[in-house]
Design an enzyme around this catalytic site. Sequence first.
Site: not given
Length: 253
Positions: A80, A206, A234
């Site tokens: 991320s 996600d 995620h």
Amino acid sequence: MSLHVEVIGRGPNLVMLHGWAMHGGIWHGVAERLAAHFCVHLVDLPGHGHSTAVEPFGLNMLAERVAAEFPWPVHVLGWSLGGAVALRWALDHPTAINKLVLVASSPCFAQRPDWPSAMKQEVLAGFASNLQADYEGTLKRFLALQAMGGQATREVLRALQDKLFERGRPDGVVLGKGLDILRDVDMRHELQHLDPPTLLIYGERDGLTPAPVGRWLAANLPDAELMMLKHSAHAPFISHPDHFAERVIQFLS
């Protein structure tokens, strides 16, 4: 400036970078598996966990601070926001990274007219605004979005929640600046210059960095492989730790 790094295992060096509001401890579930093959460096990004913040707090400075900690060639895995730091590092220091693994990350996290597969600008703005009024509630809602839609949603959410404050409460100002990074970053036009071979690990479910981002990167990076996990959201390293670790080991070995 102090950067906290936990080191486990022996072998080729692998640096792991966490996502927004988290810390290096989020990797413990898969780090033990990886440590059988690599010397794993679990970094607390500046302003997170046990690491002090940097000024000015922005993506370039985060990447430079981490790069300064590892002046020799390493493998890098970023999740991320940590993936954005890893990308910036690789673009700015082409010879510093041997191989790169991007996990549920994006060169552009917020929607643009030509980039629909991303978070809506108003969602990010809402998190930034609510962070001041309801700090804990905002963080918990963000964690819920990370787990939502994937396999073992409750278990993934519980794992994220258990780790959230394990190394103290992240500073609200730092978190706000982190959201600014997610809102503003757009490295798409630079990616043709990315040198390291890259493994892309994404979840089909996600909602924060949707699956089309992984497919776009696979089609546009010079040297990339895509692993798409059908039932993951995620945090694929939490929902599918065995598949995740096996694929990373295979790619880096």
